[in-house]
Design an enzyme around this catalytic site. Structure first.
Site, PDB file in Angstrom:
ATOM      1  N   VAL A  11       1.065  -1.121  -0.027  1.00 24.87           N
ATOM      2  CA  VAL A  11       0.229  -0.010  -0.062  1.00 24.87           C
ATOM      3  C   VAL A  11       1.197   1.254  -0.127  1.00 24.87           C
ATOM      4  O   VAL A  11       0.665   2.142  -0.749  1.00 24.87           O
ATOM      5  CB  VAL A  11      -1.088  -0.001   1.274  1.00 24.87           C
ATOM      6  CG1 VAL A  11      -1.426   1.316   1.218  1.00 24.87           C
ATOM      7  CG2 VAL A  11      -2.034  -1.054   0.770  1.00 24.87           C
ATOM      8  N   GLU A 151      -7.513   2.527   2.623  1.00 21.12           N
ATOM      9  CA  GLU A 151      -7.422   2.323   0.996  1.00 21.12           C
ATOM     10  C   GLU A 151      -8.005   1.239   0.423  1.00 21.12           C
ATOM     11  O   GLU A 151      -7.987   0.136   1.308  1.00 21.12           O
ATOM     12  CB  GLU A 151      -5.564   2.088   0.989  1.00 21.12           C
ATOM     13  CG  GLU A 151      -5.069   1.614  -0.209  1.00 21.12           C
ATOM     14  CD  GLU A 151      -5.818   2.854  -1.218  1.00 21.12           C
ATOM     15  OE1 GLU A 151      -5.342   4.131  -0.882  1.00 21.12           O
ATOM     16  OE2 GLU A 151      -6.246   2.504  -2.263  1.00 21.12           O
ATOM     17  N   PHE A 152      -8.441   1.321  -0.734  1.00 17.12           N
ATOM     18  CA  PHE A 152      -9.398   0.271  -1.340  1.00 17.12           C
ATOM     19  C   PHE A 152      -8.692  -0.330  -2.412  1.00 17.12           C
ATOM     20  O   PHE A 152      -9.255  -1.286  -3.157  1.00 17.12           O
ATOM     21  CB  PHE A 152     -10.652   0.814  -1.747  1.00 17.12           C
ATOM     22  CG  PHE A 152     -11.298   1.307  -0.609  1.00 17.12           C
ATOM     23  CD1 PHE A 152     -12.209   0.354   0.246  1.00 17.12           C
ATOM     24  CD2 PHE A 152     -11.322   2.692   0.020  1.00 17.12           C
ATOM     25  CE1 PHE A 152     -13.084   0.803   1.493  1.00 17.12           C
ATOM     26  CE2 PHE A 152     -12.259   3.235   1.010  1.00 17.12           C
ATOM     27  CZ  PHE A 152     -12.964   2.448   1.586  1.00 17.12           C
ATOM     28  N   GLU A 155      -4.525  -5.571  -4.999  1.00 21.09           N
ATOM     29  CA  GLU A 155      -3.331  -5.845  -5.444  1.00 21.09           C
ATOM     30  C   GLU A 155      -3.543  -6.345  -6.885  1.00 21.09           C
ATOM     31  O   GLU A 155      -4.341  -7.148  -7.075  1.00 21.09           O
ATOM     32  CB  GLU A 155      -2.479  -7.171  -4.750  1.00 21.09           C
ATOM     33  CG  GLU A 155      -2.107  -6.468  -3.157  1.00 21.09           C
ATOM     34  CD  GLU A 155      -1.588  -7.366  -2.276  1.00 21.09           C
ATOM     35  OE1 GLU A 155      -1.062  -8.722  -2.847  1.00 21.09           O
ATOM     36  OE2 GLU A 155      -1.572  -7.085  -1.042  1.00 21.09           O
ATOM     37  N   ASN A 211     -14.738  -4.549   2.999  1.00 23.91           N
ATOM     38  CA  ASN A 211     -14.045  -5.975   3.022  1.00 23.91           C
ATOM     39  C   ASN A 211     -15.138  -7.058   3.442  1.00 23.91           C
ATOM     40  O   ASN A 211     -14.999  -8.103   2.815  1.00 23.91           O
ATOM     41  CB  ASN A 211     -12.823  -5.989   3.881  1.00 23.91           C
ATOM     42  CG  ASN A 211     -11.692  -5.415   3.024  1.00 23.91           C
ATOM     43  OD1 ASN A 211     -11.888  -4.985   1.634  1.00 23.91           O
ATOM     44  ND2 ASN A 211     -10.635  -5.423   3.468  1.00 23.91           N
ATOM     45  N   GLY A 256     -14.927 -20.393  -6.127  1.00 20.42           N
ATOM     46  CA  GLY A 256     -13.675 -20.776  -5.996  1.00 20.42           C
ATOM     47  C   GLY A 256     -13.476 -21.353  -4.615  1.00 20.42           C
ATOM     48  O   GLY A 256     -14.112 -21.855  -3.900  1.00 20.42           O
ATOM     49  N   GLY A 260      -8.894 -15.592   0.290  1.00 25.01           N
ATOM     50  CA  GLY A 260      -7.654 -15.553   1.205  1.00 25.01           C
ATOM     51  C   GLY A 260      -6.870 -14.214   1.152  1.00 25.01           C
ATOM     52  O   GLY A 260      -7.726 -13.011   0.840  1.00 25.01           O
ATOM     53  N   CYS A 263      -5.741  -9.251   3.161  1.00 21.37           N
ATOM     54  CA  CYS A 263      -6.966  -8.380   3.738  1.00 21.37           C
ATOM     55  C   CYS A 263      -7.976  -9.277   4.431  1.00 21.37           C
ATOM     56  O   CYS A 263      -8.301  -9.021   5.649  1.00 21.37           O
ATOM     57  CB  CYS A 263      -7.244  -7.200   2.757  1.00 21.37           C
ATOM     58  SG  CYS A 263      -5.842  -6.030   2.347  1.00 21.37           S
TER      59      CYS A 263
HETATM   60  P1  NAI Z   1       3.177  -4.914   3.942  1.00 20.07           P
HETATM   61  O1  NAI Z   1       3.450  -5.705   5.091  1.00 20.07           O
HETATM   62  O2  NAI Z   1       3.429  -4.934   2.566  1.00 20.07           O
HETATM   63  O3  NAI Z   1       3.805  -3.367   4.222  1.00 20.07           O
HETATM   64  C1  NAI Z   1       4.079  -2.644   5.693  1.00 20.07           C
HETATM   65  C2  NAI Z   1       5.744  -1.766   5.746  1.00 20.07           C
HETATM   66  O4  NAI Z   1       5.493  -1.292   6.933  1.00 20.07           O
HETATM   67  C3  NAI Z   1       6.554  -3.073   5.664  1.00 20.07           C
HETATM   68  O5  NAI Z   1       7.448  -2.652   4.722  1.00 20.07           O
HETATM   69  C4  NAI Z   1       7.270  -2.650   7.137  1.00 20.07           C
HETATM   70  O6  NAI Z   1       8.554  -2.912   7.147  1.00 20.07           O
HETATM   71  C5  NAI Z   1       6.911  -1.202   7.187  1.00 20.07           C
HETATM   72  N1  NAI Z   1       6.897  -0.687   8.617  1.00 20.07           N
HETATM   73  C6  NAI Z   1       6.413  -1.306   9.821  1.00 20.07           C
HETATM   74  N2  NAI Z   1       6.478  -0.553  10.852  1.00 20.07           N
HETATM   75  C7  NAI Z   1       7.163   0.383  10.447  1.00 20.07           C
HETATM   76  C8  NAI Z   1       7.702   1.656  10.871  1.00 20.07           C
HETATM   77  N3  NAI Z   1       7.620   1.918  12.258  1.00 20.07           N
HETATM   78  N4  NAI Z   1       8.167   2.789  10.189  1.00 20.07           N
HETATM   79  C9  NAI Z   1       8.111   2.743   8.872  1.00 20.07           C
HETATM   80  N5  NAI Z   1       8.162   1.544   8.250  1.00 20.07           N
HETATM   81  C10 NAI Z   1       7.398   0.391   9.003  1.00 20.07           C
HETATM   82  O7  NAI Z   1       1.559  -4.207   4.335  1.00 20.07           O
HETATM   83  P2  NAI Z   1       0.472  -3.760   3.243  1.00 20.07           P
HETATM   84  O8  NAI Z   1      -0.098  -5.008   2.686  1.00 20.07           O
HETATM   85  O9  NAI Z   1       0.976  -2.729   2.485  1.00 20.07           O
HETATM   86  O10 NAI Z   1      -0.535  -3.328   4.278  1.00 20.07           O
HETATM   87  C11 NAI Z   1      -0.512  -2.116   4.951  1.00 20.07           C
HETATM   88  C12 NAI Z   1      -1.804  -1.618   5.510  1.00 20.07           C
HETATM   89  O11 NAI Z   1      -2.864  -1.359   4.475  1.00 20.07           O
HETATM   90  C13 NAI Z   1      -2.437  -2.905   6.251  1.00 20.07           C
HETATM   91  O12 NAI Z   1      -3.183  -2.426   7.276  1.00 20.07           O
HETATM   92  C14 NAI Z   1      -3.413  -3.280   5.184  1.00 20.07           C
HETATM   93  O13 NAI Z   1      -4.578  -3.915   5.904  1.00 20.07           O
HETATM   94  C15 NAI Z   1      -3.879  -2.208   4.461  1.00 20.07           C
HETATM   95  N6  NAI Z   1      -4.235  -2.648   3.020  1.00 20.07           N
HETATM   96  C16 NAI Z   1      -3.734  -3.315   2.478  1.00 20.07           C
HETATM   97  C17 NAI Z   1      -3.966  -3.860   1.165  1.00 20.07           C
HETATM   98  C18 NAI Z   1      -3.533  -4.696   0.215  1.00 20.07           C
HETATM   99  O14 NAI Z   1      -3.906  -4.994  -0.823  1.00 20.07           O
HETATM  100  N7  NAI Z   1      -2.045  -5.023   0.688  1.00 20.07           N
HETATM  101  C19 NAI Z   1      -5.247  -3.107   0.423  1.00 20.07           C
HETATM  102  C20 NAI Z   1      -5.792  -2.268   1.380  1.00 20.07           C
HETATM  103  C21 NAI Z   1      -5.460  -1.750   2.538  1.00 20.07           C
END
Ligand code: NAI
Length: 447
Positions: A11, A151-152, A155, A211, A256, A260, A263
């Site tokens: 994100v 964020e919506f 991936e 979601n 399906g 999974g 999210c």
């Molecule tokens: P991710 O695990 O890919 O990225 C999170 C990043 O934050 C990691 O690189 C981590 O090292 C970093 N991080 C952790 N603590 C930190 C800090 N104190 N300072 C700086 N960096 C730090 O997670 P992702 O998938 O991007 O998800 C992030 C959020 O967005 C979650 O809450 C998720 O539920 C939400 N979200 C995710 C979506 C997706 O498709 N992946 C879509 C919509 C929302």
């Protein structure tokens, strides 16, 4: 505008690169030093179509940079986004907010001047209040607002989703913060994307509700698929038939192996748990979670049945491991549970995924990895399609069959045409429709 993005994962990195592409000046921060070192060298740590180009262009234009040091990003930023992970907390299903709390503490230390702290991570209602409390306690004199901007994006289509969203939701409790957010998203008005302003708690809940609703839609059609198999109906046509009704809509009605990903599983559970804290029983969401969990083992049983009742000592070829196509994300992928159940039943697994195998190696044990789909099928007693990558849609079926020890295909995404599979001599088992059994020369009798 100057933007700091705390967390440069799926994100944060996509949002940061897109904001930069809109003309803002963005610094992406991450605690993962390797990730930042790679990004500085132009190596993109995740697979997301188009992201490498977007990052390179904006770095070249001096609008996008990367650092591990918050102090290089936060003091000058007008908006500081929190885009860190909010995984499931071990043991109780709540969202684990420790990364959000840590980010809030670090932002509090570094910020200077009026700053809008924007929570983009998916979080339970009240997290904005918590972030505000953390910053206020550390910096009683600071001028800031905390905003919720869930964020919506999906991936695999993340850039398009970010730039042309159905809507942007902004939960702001004061006018000053609202204006900063309106300015930040102003470029989206060119794409006719509506920005819905709400209060902070409403925005937080909107994300979980969205979601949970989508997870419900998937789970609903999966249950209809089970019934279709028993009564001899075709779930794909049922889905089309109901999806043409504008009140229902055609999306998220593909039967399906169960949802999974990074999210839906954690967000449905977190919604359920936080509702319980407020004394509200979310019985629909609870059922969705339970039905979806049970579905993974049901899919493994489907494979066992297709193999004549046992997979002991048999080789099962698995095509597709990531939780959906066009991503390398393996978090909570149905493939993990299905493969685990098949292994416990005595199967040997040979798998192939176009981009997810490196991530898969961290999640799966005792799996042999193939170089392509045909290599994967080599000597297999059955082939199971779990993730519908485009590359699997037009396989040379004769070549595939010739590689296999037994011509059994279990298609958990309904990508193949039953008649064609039967013509090629496969025993073809799909989701929500009759199996076509070439070995008996007929469809399985039903009803
Ligand atoms: P991710 O695990 O890919 O990225 C999170 C990043 O934050 C990691 O690189 C981590 O090292 C970093 N991080 C952790 N603590 C930190 C800090 N104190 N300072 C700086 N960096 C730090 O997670 P992702 O998938 O991007 O998800 C992030 C959020 O967005 C979650 O809450 C998720 O539920 C939400 N979200 C995710 C979506 C997706 O498709 N992946 C879509 C919509 C929302």
């Amino acid at each position: 505008m100057r933007v700091a993005m705390i967390g440069s994962g799926y994100v944060g990195l996509v949002s940061g690169a897109c904001f930069a592409d809109f003309g803002h000046e963005v610094v992406c921060v991450d605690v993962n030093a390797q990730r930042i070192a790679d990004l500085k060298k132009g190596i993109i740590p995740i697979y997301e179509p188009g992201l490498d180009r977007l990052v390179a262009d904006n770095v070249a234009a001096n609008r996008l940079s990367f650092t591990t040091d918050l102090n290089e990003a936060v003091p000058t930023a007008e908006a500081v986004f929190i885009a860190v992970g909010t995984p499931e907390r071990r043991g109780d299903g709540h969202a684990d907010l420790r990364y959000v709390q840590e980010a809030a503490r670090e932002i509090a230390r570094a910020m200077a001047g009026y700053t809008v702290v924007v929570n983009k991570s998916t979080v339970p209602v009240g997290t904005g209040d918590m972030v505000e409390g953390i910053i206020r306690e550390a910096r009683p004199e600071a001028e800031f607002s905390v905003v919720s901007n869930p964020e919506f994006l999906r991936e695999g289509a993340a850039i398009e989703d970010f730039k042309r969203p159905d809507r942007v939701v902004v939960g702001a409790n004061d006018e000053r913060a609202k204006q900063v957010m309106a300015e930040l998203y102003r470029p989206l008005s060119l794409n006719a994307a509506p920005v819905l302003f709400t209060d902070r708690r409403t925005a937080e809940l909107t994300k979980y509700a969205a979601n949970a609703f989508l997870a419900t839609k998937i789970t609903f059609i999966n249950e209809i698929a089970d019934l279709c198999e028993e009564v001899g109906a075709d779930v794909q046509l049922v889905a089309r038939g109901i999806g043409m009704d504008k009140r229902i809509g055609p999306k998220f009605l593909n039967a399906g192996p169960g949802y999974g990903g990074s999210c839906f599983p954690k967000d449905t559970k977190a919604l359920m748990r936080s509702a319980q804290d407020y004394g509200v029983a979310m019985r629909i969401v609870e059922s969705v979670v339970a039905v979806n969990d049970a579905r993974k083992t049901a899919m493994a049983r489907k494979v066992v049945k297709a193999c004549g009742g046992s997979v002991q000592g048999k080789t099962i070829a698995v095509l597709g491991l990531t939780f959906k196509p066009n991503t390398d994300d393996m978090r909570d992928s149905p493939a993990i549970s299905i493969i685990g159940a098949l292994q416990r039943a005595g199967a040997r697994i040979r798998a192939f995924d176009p981009v997810g195998m490196e991530q898969a190696k961290k999640e799966l044990t005792d799996v042999a990895y193939a170089t392509d789909a045909y290599d994967c099928a080599h000597g297999a007693d059955a082939l199971v399609l779990i993730t519908e990558w485009d590359a699997f849609r037009a396989l040379d079926l004769a070549r595939l069959k010739q590689r296999m020890a037994a011509p059994v295909v279990v298609d958990l995404r309904n990508v193949y045409r039953a008649e064609e599979m039967a013509r090629h001599g496969f025993d073809y088992v799909r989701v929500g429709g009759r199996p076509h059994l070439a070995s008996t020369g007929r469809s399985k009798p039903v009803g």
